[in-house]
Design a protein around this motif. Structure first.
Motif: not given
Length: 87
Positions: A69-87
């Protein structure tokens, strides 16, 4: 004083059943309840050993089910691209 460890074993068995059924929200709520109570438990006695062994085995199985489940969620999150810095 009654030992809380048999109750812990019952709750982890319930947690395992919820994980097996894919009821992750209910499992999460139960885990939060367990996590809140365990720090206040008294030191275990030799009679608590079986309950602790059972709880540990249940946690291991829940963890094994959560890894995919953790791996599946990580794949879904990776589809958004790299993390953006906090504003």
């Amino acid at each position: 004083m009654t030992s809380p460890y048999p109750s812990l074993a019952q709750k982890t068995a319930e947690l395992k059943k919820l994980a097996e059924a894919g009821q992750w929200e209910d499992a999460s709520r139960l885990m939060a309840s367990i996590t809140a109570k365990v720090p206040s438990f008294p030191a275990p006695q030799p009679a608590d050993r079986a309950a602790l062994e059972s709880a540990l085995a249940d946690f291991k199985e829940v963890g094994e089910r959560a890894v995919p489940l953790h791996a599946d969620i990580a794949k879904l999150l990776a589809a958004f691209g790299p993390a953006r810095p906090a504003a």
